[in-house]
Design a protein around this motif. Structure first.
Motif, mmCIF file in Angstrom:
data_model
loop_
_atom_site.group_PDB
_atom_site.id
_atom_site.type_symbol
_atom_site.label_atom_id
_atom_site.label_comp_id
_atom_site.label_asym_id
_atom_site.label_seq_id
_atom_site.Cartn_x
_atom_site.Cartn_y
_atom_site.Cartn_z
ATOM 1 N N GLY A 1 -40.053 -29.211 65.265
ATOM 2 C CA GLY A 1 -39.816 -29.977 64.045
ATOM 3 C C GLY A 1 -38.819 -31.089 64.321
ATOM 4 O O GLY A 1 -38.775 -31.642 65.404
ATOM 5 N N ARG A 2 -38.015 -31.354 63.330
ATOM 6 C CA ARG A 2 -36.984 -32.368 63.467
ATOM 7 C C ARG A 2 -35.730 -31.835 62.798
ATOM 8 O O ARG A 2 -35.779 -30.918 61.981
ATOM 9 N N GLU A 3 -34.620 -32.424 63.146
ATOM 10 C CA GLU A 3 -33.373 -32.046 62.514
ATOM 11 C C GLU A 3 -33.436 -32.429 61.031
ATOM 12 O O GLU A 3 -33.847 -33.539 60.686
ATOM 13 N N LEU A 4 -33.073 -31.507 60.185
ATOM 14 C CA LEU A 4 -33.005 -31.787 58.761
ATOM 15 C C LEU A 4 -31.557 -32.114 58.423
ATOM 16 O O LEU A 4 -30.658 -31.311 58.621
ATOM 17 N N VAL A 5 -31.344 -33.333 57.964
ATOM 18 C CA VAL A 5 -30.000 -33.793 57.640
ATOM 19 C C VAL A 5 -29.813 -33.737 56.133
ATOM 20 O O VAL A 5 -30.620 -34.289 55.383
ATOM 21 N N VAL A 6 -28.778 -33.055 55.712
ATOM 22 C CA VAL A 6 -28.471 -32.957 54.286
ATOM 23 C C VAL A 6 -27.838 -34.281 53.839
ATOM 24 O O VAL A 6 -26.854 -34.745 54.436
ATOM 25 N N MET B 1 -32.638 -22.026 69.755
ATOM 26 C CA MET B 1 -32.814 -23.300 69.074
ATOM 27 C C MET B 1 -32.223 -24.385 69.959
ATOM 28 O O MET B 1 -31.096 -24.250 70.447
ATOM 29 N N ALA B 2 -33.018 -25.428 70.169
ATOM 30 C CA ALA B 2 -32.584 -26.493 71.071
ATOM 31 C C ALA B 2 -33.144 -27.833 70.634
ATOM 32 O O ALA B 2 -34.193 -27.900 69.991
ATOM 33 N N ASP B 3 -32.430 -28.881 71.000
ATOM 34 C CA ASP B 3 -32.967 -30.224 70.904
ATOM 35 C C ASP B 3 -33.613 -30.519 72.246
ATOM 36 O O ASP B 3 -33.010 -30.300 73.302
ATOM 37 N N VAL B 4 -34.870 -30.959 72.202
ATOM 38 C CA VAL B 4 -35.690 -31.140 73.402
ATOM 39 C C VAL B 4 -36.274 -32.551 73.365
ATOM 40 O O VAL B 4 -36.738 -33.003 72.314
ATOM 41 N N PRO B 5 -36.265 -33.257 74.502
ATOM 42 C CA PRO B 5 -36.641 -34.667 74.476
ATOM 43 C C PRO B 5 -38.114 -34.956 74.185
ATOM 44 O O PRO B 5 -38.428 -35.979 73.590
ATOM 45 N N ASP B 6 -39.019 -34.046 74.596
ATOM 46 C CA ASP B 6 -40.443 -34.359 74.422
ATOM 47 C C ASP B 6 -41.291 -33.093 74.512
ATOM 48 O O ASP B 6 -40.794 -32.013 74.862
ATOM 49 N N HIS C 1 -36.927 -33.621 69.687
ATOM 50 C CA HIS C 1 -37.511 -32.626 68.790
ATOM 51 C C HIS C 1 -36.531 -31.474 68.625
ATOM 52 O O HIS C 1 -35.878 -31.069 69.584
ATOM 53 N N ARG C 2 -36.442 -30.929 67.443
ATOM 54 C CA ARG C 2 -35.699 -29.693 67.212
ATOM 55 C C ARG C 2 -36.722 -28.577 67.423
ATOM 56 O O ARG C 2 -37.765 -28.545 66.776
ATOM 57 N N VAL C 3 -36.427 -27.689 68.352
ATOM 58 C CA VAL C 3 -37.387 -26.651 68.745
ATOM 59 C C VAL C 3 -36.769 -25.273 68.565
ATOM 60 O O VAL C 3 -35.611 -25.052 68.928
ATOM 61 N N LEU C 4 -37.541 -24.374 67.989
ATOM 62 C CA LEU C 4 -37.151 -22.978 67.893
ATOM 63 C C LEU C 4 -38.110 -22.187 68.775
ATOM 64 O O LEU C 4 -39.299 -22.093 68.485
ATOM 65 N N PHE C 5 -37.586 -21.692 69.899
ATOM 66 C CA PHE C 5 -38.366 -20.819 70.767
ATOM 67 C C PHE C 5 -38.238 -19.410 70.188
ATOM 68 O O PHE C 5 -37.155 -18.820 70.190
ATOM 69 N N CYS C 6 -39.335 -18.886 69.644
ATOM 70 C CA CYS C 6 -39.354 -17.552 69.034
ATOM 71 C C CYS C 6 -39.863 -16.577 70.091
ATOM 72 O O CYS C 6 -40.983 -16.731 70.603
#
Length: 119
Positions: A112-117, A73-78, A7-12
């Motif tokens: 969310g998820r990574e948005l790839v252009v 912002m981090a990629d997190v496994p679950d 998961h792409r995670v934004l810790f605010c």
């Protein structure tokens, strides 16, 4: 197209009024706890911190709502790892440990998820 399993995670992260009301010594203790929290998140298994942003130079005072004060912002496994990251706010002691970090800061995780252009 390969589907990512993380998961792409934004810790605010928001600063509460308690921090603004604290003495300089307590603010220093909060900063030490904040640093420990950030290291704790980055050390969680499978976490890849992509970046950290702090807008404290252009935002003054507590963060009642968005915009927040800092972001990780981090990629997190679950989902369990996202929850563990948020739990650092509940469990990281400040100063003598009477209070935890969440007295002075709050967190909201956006997943969310990574948005790839496309090419």
């Amino acid at each position: 197209m390969t589907e990512s399993t993380s998961h792409r995670v934004l810790f605010c992260i928001g600063v509460n009024q308690n921090f603004m009301d604290a003495t300089k010594d307590v603010m220093g203790d909060v900063w030490q706890a904040f640093s420990a929290m950030m290291k704790g998140i980055s050390d969680l298994p499978g976490v890849n911190v992509l970046g950290i942003m702090d807008d404290d130079r252009i935002m003054v005072g507590p963060s009642a709502t968005a915009p927040w004060t800092a972001y990780i912002m981090a990629d997190v496994p679950d989902l369990e790892t996202v929850i563990a990251g948020c739990d650092f706010f509940r469990s990281t002691p400040v100063g003598d440990g009477t209070y935890s970090l969440w007295k002075y800061c709050k967190v909201e995780a956006r997943i969310g998820r990574e948005l790839v252009v496309p090419n």
